[in-house]
Write a protein that holds these residues in place. Structure first.
Motif, mmCIF file in Angstrom:
data_model
loop_
_atom_site.group_PDB
_atom_site.id
_atom_site.type_symbol
_atom_site.label_atom_id
_atom_site.label_comp_id
_atom_site.label_asym_id
_atom_site.label_seq_id
_atom_site.Cartn_x
_atom_site.Cartn_y
_atom_site.Cartn_z
ATOM 1 N N GLU A 102 0.873 -1.114 0.039
ATOM 2 C CA GLU A 102 -0.078 -0.025 0.148
ATOM 3 C C GLU A 102 0.898 1.232 -0.152
ATOM 4 N N GLN A 103 1.821 1.301 0.849
ATOM 5 C CA GLN A 103 2.739 2.294 0.786
ATOM 6 C C GLN A 103 3.529 2.606 -0.597
ATOM 7 N N GLU A 104 4.074 1.535 -1.134
ATOM 8 C CA GLU A 104 4.467 1.872 -2.346
ATOM 9 C C GLU A 104 3.512 2.269 -3.549
ATOM 10 N N ALA A 105 2.279 1.810 -3.481
ATOM 11 C CA ALA A 105 1.240 2.186 -4.245
ATOM 12 C C ALA A 105 1.033 3.694 -4.079
ATOM 13 N N LYS A 106 1.042 4.161 -2.773
ATOM 14 C CA LYS A 106 0.653 5.720 -2.552
ATOM 15 C C LYS A 106 1.814 6.725 -3.245
ATOM 16 N N GLY A 107 3.105 5.941 -3.103
ATOM 17 C CA GLY A 107 4.244 6.836 -3.736
ATOM 18 C C GLY A 107 4.058 6.918 -5.337
ATOM 19 N N ARG A 108 3.756 5.743 -5.788
ATOM 20 C CA ARG A 108 3.766 5.690 -7.239
ATOM 21 C C ARG A 108 2.481 6.580 -7.592
ATOM 22 N N LEU A 109 1.568 6.589 -6.646
ATOM 23 C CA LEU A 109 0.419 7.393 -7.060
ATOM 24 C C LEU A 109 0.548 8.839 -7.036
ATOM 25 N N GLU A 110 1.232 9.286 -6.040
ATOM 26 C CA GLU A 110 1.578 10.961 -6.213
ATOM 27 C C GLU A 110 2.527 11.185 -7.215
ATOM 28 N N ARG A 111 3.547 10.259 -7.572
ATOM 29 C CA ARG A 111 4.234 10.588 -8.744
ATOM 30 C C ARG A 111 3.557 10.601 -10.034
ATOM 31 N N GLN A 112 2.803 9.826 -10.328
ATOM 32 C CA GLN A 112 1.867 9.761 -11.335
ATOM 33 C C GLN A 112 0.849 10.914 -11.530
ATOM 34 N N LYS A 113 0.320 11.370 -10.269
ATOM 35 C CA LYS A 113 -0.385 12.670 -10.148
ATOM 36 C C LYS A 113 0.374 13.719 -10.878
ATOM 37 N N ILE A 114 1.460 14.137 -10.240
ATOM 38 C CA ILE A 114 2.421 14.986 -10.860
ATOM 39 C C ILE A 114 2.332 15.049 -12.448
ATOM 40 N N ILE A 115 2.650 13.780 -12.894
ATOM 41 C CA ILE A 115 3.125 13.700 -14.342
ATOM 42 C C ILE A 115 1.722 13.838 -15.109
ATOM 43 N N ASP A 116 0.592 13.402 -14.411
ATOM 44 C CA ASP A 116 -0.804 13.649 -15.152
ATOM 45 C C ASP A 116 -1.261 14.975 -15.389
ATOM 46 N N GLU A 117 -0.968 15.807 -14.205
ATOM 47 C CA GLU A 117 -1.205 17.194 -14.099
ATOM 48 C C GLU A 117 -0.435 18.154 -15.291
ATOM 49 N N ALA A 118 0.975 17.676 -15.396
ATOM 50 C CA ALA A 118 1.771 18.173 -16.460
ATOM 51 C C ALA A 118 1.178 17.822 -18.107
ATOM 52 N N GLU A 119 1.045 16.465 -17.983
ATOM 53 C CA GLU A 119 0.408 16.069 -19.157
ATOM 54 C C GLU A 119 -1.005 17.066 -19.431
ATOM 55 N N ALA A 120 -1.917 17.109 -18.441
ATOM 56 C CA ALA A 120 -3.165 17.810 -18.845
ATOM 57 C C ALA A 120 -2.883 19.164 -19.265
ATOM 58 N N GLU A 121 -2.046 20.050 -18.512
ATOM 59 C CA GLU A 121 -1.624 21.382 -18.737
ATOM 60 C C GLU A 121 -1.143 21.250 -20.297
ATOM 61 N N LYS A 122 -0.462 20.563 -20.749
ATOM 62 C CA LYS A 122 0.107 20.477 -22.086
ATOM 63 C C LYS A 122 -1.120 20.052 -23.021
ATOM 64 N N ALA A 123 -1.911 19.344 -22.575
ATOM 65 C CA ALA A 123 -3.217 18.786 -23.434
ATOM 66 C C ALA A 123 -4.227 20.058 -23.636
ATOM 67 N N ARG A 124 -4.106 20.914 -22.494
ATOM 68 C CA ARG A 124 -4.994 22.019 -22.307
ATOM 69 C C ARG A 124 -4.638 22.852 -23.490
ATOM 70 N N LYS A 125 -3.263 23.199 -23.544
ATOM 71 C CA LYS A 125 -2.708 24.222 -24.362
ATOM 72 C C LYS A 125 -2.858 23.737 -25.716
ATOM 73 N N GLU A 126 -2.835 22.642 -26.040
ATOM 74 C CA GLU A 126 -3.081 22.137 -27.399
ATOM 75 C C GLU A 126 -4.458 22.317 -27.811
ATOM 76 N N LEU A 127 -5.362 21.995 -26.842
ATOM 77 C CA LEU A 127 -6.592 22.260 -27.187
ATOM 78 C C LEU A 127 -7.136 23.611 -27.353
ATOM 79 N N LEU A 128 -6.661 24.650 -26.562
ATOM 80 C CA LEU A 128 -6.688 26.108 -26.863
ATOM 81 C C LEU A 128 -6.528 26.478 -28.316
ATOM 82 N N GLU A 129 -5.225 26.004 -28.579
ATOM 83 C CA GLU A 129 -4.666 26.406 -30.214
ATOM 84 C C GLU A 129 -5.561 25.615 -31.121
ATOM 85 N N LEU A 130 -6.242 24.408 -30.886
ATOM 86 C CA LEU A 130 -7.093 23.873 -31.856
ATOM 87 C C LEU A 130 -8.420 24.645 -31.983
ATOM 88 N N GLN A 131 -8.941 24.913 -30.680
ATOM 89 C CA GLN A 131 -10.125 25.725 -30.586
ATOM 90 C C GLN A 131 -10.142 27.062 -31.502
#
Length: 862
Positions: A676-705
């Motif tokens: 469970e501890q290992e899964a929590k660490g992986r989850l936090e790290r994955q959360k940060i990566i997902d937020e960066a990927e989301a901002e990048k995707a939002r930028k591309e979305l605005l350009e496309l709009q």
């Protein structure tokens, strides 16, 4: 006297009686007591001493072809007058009768009685007669004397006039004798028949003449006898009821029987002294048939009692009376190469086929191929057919002379006259095992009885049994007192004195004796399962389910002693399981329950197989009596028998399971927390990566709009312009197309209207033309008719007649005026004015027109 009082029979007190014509009355003179008859027409005045006792009554009228019977008739003289006595009373013939025929109406005199009213004379038609019987002696019109009791016939056609001396007994109708018929007659008294033969009372005879036969007065018809029509296939069996001579002139004795066939007569009418026993059908045989006649009739026509006669086909004949067929019509025995006949001599005779003398009771056999018709001295005992036998088939044969039984196999064999098939009996258990459909190897674990009803075994055939692979069967010969063992795969064929050794083995869990029945012994390897109960040293009772692997060791199958050891133990399963169970119980009795529970497999294997010199468990256990070897033991289950032991064992097992379960739960929980501890660490790290990927995707979305908005605005304007242009183009094309379609429709309407008008004008023109033609034709026909009519009228009247008619008017006027001496006339009614000038000029001008040319006879004054 009133008419309603006429016809009364009782006395009347009237004084005046008016008697109509053809009426009469009886008047009683009370002074003289004499009755007289008064006849009409007359008016009768009754005196005081007279009394009317009967009448007025109508006279009796007998029309032609009628008669009546008067009882107590008045006596008459030679002139027909009624005779009266000296007192004036009419004399009567008392107790007498008088038959009166057609005559003038007559009265009944006092004392006369009308016994039978007026009736028509009986008309006797043709082929009918009246049987008459005389009741008084008299002499008929022909001078023949009749005595009372005589009978005779009055035959028609004719009218029978009755007599007082004769009575009619019955009406007889003629019997019509048809073709192939006769009538049987019986004499009522001695007479001479119509053929002139004398007949005695009770005698019967036949009348065969075709036509209507009228029996005589002393003949009676017994019945009509029909002829029996004979054909080529039917004959008549006759029997004489008394001695007589038949129609062919042959004397037949009483009780004698004979046949009448088609060759003698095509139809036969039985005589009165013979009776028909029956119709005999012809017996027909083909060239493949024969028969034997018992008690045949000899050449002299007498039956040869006790003899036999053989008749072979092809032939047709009638069985004579007393003859009968021994076994009916039989077929000729046709034998092939594999067939034969067993014959037995009934009496001594000479056998011409074998050129031997046969004695009664001799039996012999003849073989085919041939045809055979047995003589009357020979009896066919049976037919034999060769029995084809394969190598694996056989039959049991017994010699009827010596009684020896043997088996024949692998050849085609035909029984001779001294041999017969022998039925081999088997024990019921062996019989059921042979007839069951179970395979000894494949169905060895099936303990259910076979429910399928197989076909019964032919007991004359050699008993065979297929020994499967790796199995053995023991067969014992009770005659030689030896046993032999057959190993499979092999086909066993029992001899006449051999029997199977039946195995009765233990089965079930635990083992029970006599469960398995079998004829063959399986050599294995195989297994068996048994349940035994043991007890440890601490008195813990356990139930073990064990499975053993076993097989038989046969070093040399050719050695009879070695093979016989296999069957030395009848129930090897039961003996082996008992021996092994005994060893296990002995070994477990010295071991504690805990030790046995931990080392049960080792203890059991060591107790059964034993230990070698190195203290290792052996791998086999041998029974030397029958070479049975056990190679392994499988412990399938161990269950305590005692309930307390079972409960304690269950508790200990549950406790061990619980401890193991708790330890496994702790380890699992620790591992889960770490994961469970290992899964929590992986989850936090994955959360940060997902937020960066989301901002990048939002930028591309605005350009496309933004790009899509620009494209959308440009595309919308362009699309609107294109759509308007396309709409205008489509609208123009539609207008053009609509105009074309309207012009086309107008053109079609105009053309259709023009065509319609053209056709209407043509039809109207055609109609007018045809009507004109009809009118012309009609006028032409009418003119022709009128012309023809006028022509016919002119022709019929004549030209001169028409001319005379035309000139008749003026000429008549001229002559009229001449006769009046007037030159001209003018006639008017006085109401209408007249132009005298015109009239005068008309008169003047008209004179020459109406005047005729003066003839030579006219004078100048005219």
């Amino acid at each position: 006297m009133d008419r309603s009082k006429r016809g009364g029979g009782s006395p009347s007190d009237e004084s005046i009686y008016r008697i109509p014509p053809y009426f009469y009355l009886h008047v009683l003179d009370q002074n003289s007591n004499v009755t007289k008859v008064e006849l009409g027409p007359k008016t009768y005045i009754r005196q005081d001493h007279e009394r009317v006792i009967f009448g007025p009554e109508k006279m009796i009228m007998v029309p032609p072809r009628h008669y009546c019977i008067v009882e107590n008739p008045a006596q008459r003289g030679e002139g027909g007058e009624v005779i009266v006595d000296k007192l004036g009373q009419v004399k009567l013939s008392h107790a007498d009768q008088e038959i009166r025929l057609a005559q003038e109406p007559f009265p009944l005199y006092p004392g006369e009685v009308l016994k039978q009213a007026v009736a028509a004379l009986k008309v006797v038609p043709a082929n009918t007669a009246l049987r008459l019987r005389a009741i008084l002696d008299y002499e008929d019109d022909s001078g023949e004397k009749k005595v009372a009791g005589d009978e005779w016939l009055f035959e028609g056609p004719g009218t029978y006039i009755p007599r007082k001396e004769v009575v009619v007994d019955e009406t007889i109708r003629a019997t019509v004798v048809k073709s192939n018929q006769a009538i049987k007659l019986r004499a009522r008294k001695e007479l001479v028949d119509k053929s002139g033969e004398k007949r005695v009372t009770g005698e019967e005879w036949l009348e065969r003449k075709i036509g209507a036969y009228m029996p005589g007065a002393y003949e009676e018809v017994v019945g009509v006898v029909n002829a029996y029509v004979l054909t080529e296939k039917k004959a008549l069996h006759m029997r004489a009821v008394r001695t007589f001579k038949d129609g062919q002139g042959e004397v037949r004795k009483n009780g004698e029987e004979w046949l009448i066939t088609f060759t003698q007569a095509d139809a036969h009418i039985p005589n009165v002294y013979e009776e028909v026993v029956g119709v005999t059908q012809i017996t027909t045989m083909s060239n493949r048939q024969y028969c034997v006649i018992l008690d045949p009739v000899g050449a002299d026509g007498k039956p040869q009692l006790g003899n036999k006669k053989l008749i072979k086909g092809e032939k047709s004949f009638f069985l004579q009376p007393g003859e009968r067929l021994e076994k009916g019509i039989q077929n000729v025995y046709v034998m092939g190469e594999d067939e034969g006949l067993i014959l037995r001599a009934q009496e001594a005779f000479k056998d011409t086929d074998a050129d031997k003398d046969r004695l009664p009771g001799d039996k012999w056999m003849i073989r085919g191929p041939k045809e055979y018709v047995p003589p009357v001295e020979v009896e066919v005992v049976s037919q034999r057919k060769a029995i084809p036998l394969d190598e694996n088939e056989g039959i049991y044969i017994r010699d009827t002379k010596s009684g020896k039984v043997r088996a024949i196999a692998g050849e085609t064999y035909m029984l001779n006259q001294d041999e017969e098939l022998w039925q081999k009996e088997l024990p019921p258990a062996v019989e059921s095992l042979l007839q069951s459909a179970k395979d000894p190897l494949a169905d060895r674990s099936d303990r259910s009885s076979s429910s399928s009803s197989s076909r019964a075994r032919d007991r004359t055939k050699v008993v065979t049994f297929r020994v499967p692979h790796n199995a053995a069967v023991q067969i014992y010969d009770y005659k030689e007192k030896k046993a032999r063992v057959v190993f499979g795969p092999e086909l066993v064929m029992l001899g006449p004195d051999e029997q199977f050794t039946q195995l009765s083995l233990s089965g079930g869990k635990p083992k029970r004796p006599n469960v398995i029945k079998s004829l063959c012994l399986l050599l294995g390897p195989d297994f068996c399962t048994d349940i035994i109960t043991i007890e440890t040293s601490d008195h813990a009772r356990l139930q073990l389910q064990l499975s053993y692997n076993w097989h038989f060791e046969v070093a040399n199958k050719e050695d009879p002693k070695e093979a016989a050891k296999l069957f030395s133990v009848p129930d090897f399963v039961g003996d082996a399981c008992k021996a092994i169970a005994s060893r296990i119980r002995g070994a477990v009795a010295g071991v504690q329950f805990d030790d046995f529970h931990k080392n049960s497999a080792k203890i059991i294997r060591a107790s059964v197989f034993g230990l070698d010199d190195k203290m290792k468990v052996r791998d086999r256990f041998l029974f030397p009596q029958n070479n049975l070897v056990f190679t392994s033991i499988d412990i399938q289950s161990v269950e305590p028998v005692d309930q307390r032991t079972r409960d304690s064992l269950q508790k200990s097992v549950q406790l061990a399971i619980e401890i193991t379960t708790n330890s496994q739960e702790a380890a699992a929980r620790h591992e889960a927390e770490r994961l469970e501890q290992e899964a929590k660490g992986r989850l936090e790290r994955q959360k940060i990566i997902d937020e960066a990927e989301a901002e990048k995707a939002r930028k591309e979305l605005l350009e496309l709009q933004a790009n899509s908005a620009a494209v959308e605005s440009t595309g919308q304007a362009k699309a609107e312009a294109q759509s308007r242009a396309e709409a205008a183009r489509i609208e123009g094309e539609a207008a053009v197309e609509q105009a074309k379609l309207k012009a086309e429709a107008s053109k079609i309407d105009a053309e259709s209207e023009l065509e319609r008008l053209t056709r209407a004008r043509e039809a109207e023109t055609k109609y007018v033309r045809e009507q004109n033609e009809l009118e012309i034709s009609k006028s032409k026909d009418m003119s022709e008719i009128e012309t023809q009519k006028f022509k016919n009228m002119v022709t019929s009247i004549g030209a001169d007649t028409i001319k005379a008619i035309a000139m008749s008017g003026p000429e008549m006027q001229v002559k009229l005026l001449k006769s009046l001496g007037l030159k001209s006339t003018l006639i008017t009614d006085g109401s209408n004015p007249i132009n005298l000038f015109n009239t005068a000029s008309g008169l003047i001008g008209g004179i020459p027109a109406v005047t005729s040319k003066p003839g030579p006879d006219d004078s100048d004054e005219e």
